[in-house]
Design an enzyme around this catalytic site. Structure first.
Site, PDB file in Angstrom:
ATOM      1  N   ARG A  92       0.849  -1.187   0.000  1.00  0.00           N
ATOM      2  CA  ARG A  92       0.000   0.000   0.000  1.00  0.00           C
ATOM      3  C   ARG A  92       0.885   1.237   0.000  1.00  0.00           C
ATOM      4  O   ARG A  92       2.063   1.188   0.357  1.00  0.00           O
ATOM      5  CB  ARG A  92      -0.910   0.012   1.228  1.00  0.00           C
ATOM      6  CG  ARG A  92      -2.007  -1.040   1.195  1.00  0.00           C
ATOM      7  CD  ARG A  92      -2.800  -1.044   2.503  1.00  0.00           C
ATOM      8  NE  ARG A  92      -3.570   0.178   2.700  1.00  0.00           N
ATOM      9  CZ  ARG A  92      -4.289   0.448   3.781  1.00  0.00           C
ATOM     10  NH1 ARG A  92      -4.317  -0.443   4.778  1.00  0.00           N
ATOM     11  NH2 ARG A  92      -4.972   1.561   3.880  1.00  0.00           N
ATOM     12  N   HIS A  93       0.310   2.332  -0.419  1.00  0.00           N
ATOM     13  CA  HIS A  93       0.999   3.621  -0.337  1.00  0.00           C
ATOM     14  C   HIS A  93       1.330   3.944   1.122  1.00  0.00           C
ATOM     15  O   HIS A  93       0.759   3.362   2.056  1.00  0.00           O
ATOM     16  CB  HIS A  93       0.104   4.718  -0.913  1.00  0.00           C
ATOM     17  CG  HIS A  93      -1.258   4.745  -0.284  1.00  0.00           C
ATOM     18  ND1 HIS A  93      -1.511   5.317   0.948  1.00  0.00           N
ATOM     19  CD2 HIS A  93      -2.438   4.231  -0.706  1.00  0.00           C
ATOM     20  CE1 HIS A  93      -2.782   5.167   1.255  1.00  0.00           C
ATOM     21  NE2 HIS A  93      -3.376   4.509   0.266  1.00  0.00           N
ATOM     22  N   GLU A 104      -7.842   3.230  -6.313  1.00  0.00           N
ATOM     23  CA  GLU A 104      -8.652   2.655  -5.234  1.00  0.00           C
ATOM     24  C   GLU A 104     -10.110   2.486  -5.674  1.00  0.00           C
ATOM     25  O   GLU A 104     -10.584   3.148  -6.603  1.00  0.00           O
ATOM     26  CB  GLU A 104      -8.566   3.561  -4.000  1.00  0.00           C
ATOM     27  CG  GLU A 104      -9.373   3.110  -2.791  1.00  0.00           C
ATOM     28  CD  GLU A 104      -8.978   1.742  -2.242  1.00  0.00           C
ATOM     29  OE1 GLU A 104      -9.068   0.759  -3.002  1.00  0.00           O
ATOM     30  OE2 GLU A 104      -8.611   1.648  -1.061  1.00  0.00           O
TER      31      GLU A 104
END
Length: 756
Positions: free
Chosen positions: A569-570, A642
């Site tokens: 994930r970021h 997303e």
């Protein structure tokens, strides 16, 4: 990789002397691959390489480069040699994994590679252990010279063909070639040299089963009984059971009792009319148009925006039920997959609603591995798919100690026994389809026309058959597969002598080769030398329809080249801190620190993988997380954005619960199918991620995917073979890297947590 030469330990080469001279004069760079193979590994000794300056920097064993595991018995290290340092002086050594014991250096003189040519004869790597014990490794050394014109063309493609995005002026593809000055928290010292320091336990899933024999993970035979399992002929069972097959404990739920399948009258017309708004989880409802034609309403999400309100909607939604066969033939999918299912239901004959993929091929040609990958892909798309392995039936019925004589064509008892278990597996597969299954994958050699005709007679009027034949002419790949088979197959688990098992399997293979008949009948797909990922052929005959087309497309792009895929994930975003969903905010201070740590991690983990690439979404929190990573191309995918929260974008879950209680409850009831008003569901996300999966399968170099929670849940579920219903609940923590290692023996997973 364009025009080039290749030298290996067997003295083989590609390209003429003139081509090699032209590349030398043009300054082509040398790409070197070093491999070591050993089938009797000793403890946890990790092969390393150390040597002259272009390779690792010094002859200090502490600075030796670790080789990566390619398979259960093969280790590999690849690197590009600078043009001015083409004389490589090196040796192999073994390092203990978990202790400070001294390294073991290979015996004999140094190995010398000059301009891609190995000096002297190829030899084994010999390591002397305690006393007089000697450990032997086979060594493979290959060098390819890469044309600078190919490199220049690739660079121009990046610079000329990709334009900055219109939204924020951020390039779709960028390559940072110059290292940036280290920030206070961004120096390489913040990430310890030992990446294992950051390893955290991975959840127990099939993604960790790379060293487990793939056939053991297939459907458990319901028509056979053994060691505490009792299955009646109707397939029913009163309780859950466990049994061991080849050393692997398998827990099975109670077998579903065989259902009475009602074949509907094609002329039957359903009552009811009008557009239906449905809040139910069931997504298919029949209705009759005003013209009286039969139709299907497909709602791919729960809690969709109210577009049409019908006075009879609630009665219609609750009172009508699909007949068993209509309901069970529909996949739990979205978009094109759902539309194709409706078309097949409306227009196709009854047997087209069920598809049997019948594997054909000699042993050690990758049939079971191909079947396992195809099963995982189809399940992920939403098709009810199961893998039936005839070898598993044979071992349950006749034991695991059958010699090569059992497989002789002139052994009538053996032929009868093998046909019997094949028929049992086929009957189980057809029964499962009649209970709601859609795609059955039948895994066996099926090497004669007589056997295939038997299967076609059994399937007539019940399911459509496509033969999938795997052919391989590369002796190196066949030999590797044979050795993996001896290591992993339960057939040889009780054979202590590896060489004896190897000889027996080769005798078995010779028995099959004597009677093998290639597929020339019916619908078929032939994969010829496709496993290497470097070309090959795929032949298709009499294939039509959406699902068979998707299968062909998938098979064209899949291969066995080992490579890691890193999912993360970021870094923490400002909306993460506020608890808001969606949005396009920047990353927080903690997110910036993670971005620097991630860059250091990627630099160390992929330091010898210059062909690796970084994939991000188009949202700035992933782009900012990737920005400190230098030296690799960065590619933005709209498909990696997303999940679209629609009208709920930017809200907290508490705000949704307070202001939109119906939507909150609908999502809570079924997160997989719930679609945000004017947004997406998880099924929608899976649909748009299919091109990403195909490209990940096609890639031969490592890929780092920096994306978002819902997207990574869906990607991870594909590799881990997790059921669709579990996807919305998969844990995907921040600041953690999930490394998926794809290779010849399956999929393995390792997790690194860089920050709390």
């Amino acid at each position: 990789m364009g025009t080039g030469t290749s030298k290996n330990t067997d003295g083989g080469s590609h390209g003429s002397e003139e081509e090699r001279e032209n590349l030398d004069q043009a300054g082509g760079q040398l790409y070197v691959s070093l491999k070591m193979e050993n089938y009797k590994l000793k403890g946890e000794l990790i092969p390393h390489v150390y040597g002259s300056v272009p390779l690792v920097g010094s002859w200090e064993s502490s600075k030796a480069l670790s080789m990566e595991r390619e398979s259960a018995s093969m280790w590999e290290l690849s690197f590009v040699v600078p043009p001015n340092h083409e004389t490589l002086d090196f040796k192999f050594l073994l390092k203990p994994k978990h202790c400070n014991e001294p390294c073991i250096v290979e015996e004999g003189p140094n190995r010398l590679l000059i301009r891609g040519n190995l000096q002297g004869d190829a030899r084994l790597a010999l390591f002397r252990l305690n006393g007089d014990e000697v450990l032997e490794y086979r060594v493979f050394i290959k060098a390819d010279r890469v044309s600078p014109f190919d490199l220049a063309a690739s660079w121009r493609a990046y610079q000329e063909n990709f334009r900055p995005s219109a939204a924020r002026g951020i390039p779709d593809v960028s390559i940072n070639s110059m290292p940036e000055a280290s920030a206070e928290h961004g120096s390489s010292a913040t990430l310890e040299l030992d990446l294992e320091h950051y390893v955290v336990p991975a959840p127990s899933t099939s993604a960790n089963s790379a060293l487990v024999y793939a056939a053991n993970m297939t459907e458990t035979p319901r028509s056979l009984s053994r060691a505490g399992i009792f299955s009646r002929t109707d397939g029913s069972s009163s309780s859950s059971h466990s049994f061991k097959d080849g050393g692997v404990l398998v827990d099975r739920p109670p077998t579903i009792k065989e259902m009475e399948v009602i074949v509907p009258d094609s002329s039957k017309v359903y009552s009811g009319s009008g557009m239906v708004e449905s809040k139910s989880v069931g997504t298919f409802s029949p209705f009759q148009k005003q013209e009286g034609n039969r139709g299907l309403f497909v709602d791919r999400g729960v809690g969709s925006p109210r577009l049409v309100k019908s006075s009879s909607a609630s009665t219609f939604a609750t009172d009508l039920n699909l007949d068993t066969e209509t309901k069970n033939s529909m996949p739990a999918a979205a978009g094109a997959v759902a539309a194709a299912a409706v078309a097949d239901q409306m227009l196709g004959p009854k047997e087209d609603r069920h598809l049997a993929i019948i594997l054909v091929g000699l042993p050690a040609r990758g049939k079971t591995f191909t079947a396992a990958k195809l099963t995982r892909y189809l399940r992920w798309l939403g098709h009810e798919t199961k893998h039936f392995n005839v070898g598993k039936y044979r071992r349950l019925k006749h034991g695991t100690n059958q010699s090569a004589d059992f497989f002789r064509a002139d052994n009538p008892e053996g032929i009868e026994a093998r046909n019997e278990v094949a028929a049992l597996a086929m009957e189980d597969m057809i029964s499962w389809m009649q209970e709601g299954g859609q795609v059955g994958i039948f895994d066996a050699t099926n090497s004669t026309r007589k056997r295939r005709n038997m299967l076609m007679r059994m399937a007539e009027g019940k399911c459509k058959i496509i033969f999938l034949e795997t052919l391989c002419n590369d002796e190196r790949i066949i030999e590797r597969n044979i050795r993996l088979k001896i290591q992993q197959s339960p057939d040889y688990a009780e054979e202590p002598d590896f060489e004896a098992g190897l000889q027996d399997f080769k005798n078995r293979l010779a028995n099959y080769e004597k009677v093998y008949e290639p597929v020339e009948e019916g619908s078929y797909i032939k994969m010829i030398d496709m496993v290497s990922g470097h070309g090959g052929q795929i032949q298709v005959n009499n294939i039509s329809g959406y699902l068979p087309g998707r299968i062909v497309f998938f098979l064209v792009n899949t291969h066995l080249t080992p490579r890691p895929i890193l999912l993360t994930r970021h870094g923490e975003s400002k909306d993460n801190v506020r608890g808001r969903i969606g949005g396009d905010t920047a990353i927080s201070d903690a997110g910036e620190l993670y971005a620097k740590k991630l860059a250091n991690f990627v630099e160390k983990r992929l330091k010898s993988e210059r062909a690796a690439s970084i994939w991000t979404s188009t949202l700035q929190r992933t782009i900012l997380t990737a920005s400190p990573i230098i030296g690799f191309p960065k590619i933005q995918w709209r498909a990696l954005d997303e999940i679209n929260a629609g009208v709920c974008d930017g809200m907290t879950y508490e705000e949704i619960k307070k202001n939109m209680p119906e939507e909150y409850e609908s999502r809570k009831k079924d997160k997989l199918r719930y679609r945000y008003p004017r947004g997406e569901s998880y099924l929608d996300v899976i649909q748009r991620l299919e091109p990403v999966i195909i490209e990940l399968e096609r890639q031969r170099a490592p890929v780092v995917v920096i994306s978002h929670q819902a997207v990574l849940r869906a990607l991870y579920a594909y590799f881990a073979d997790r059921p669709l219903k579990e996807i919305p609940h998969i844990e995907m923590p921040l600041h953690t890297i999930i490394e998926i290692q794809m290779g010849v023996s399956g999929v393995q997973e390792k997790r690194y947590k860089l920050m709390d």
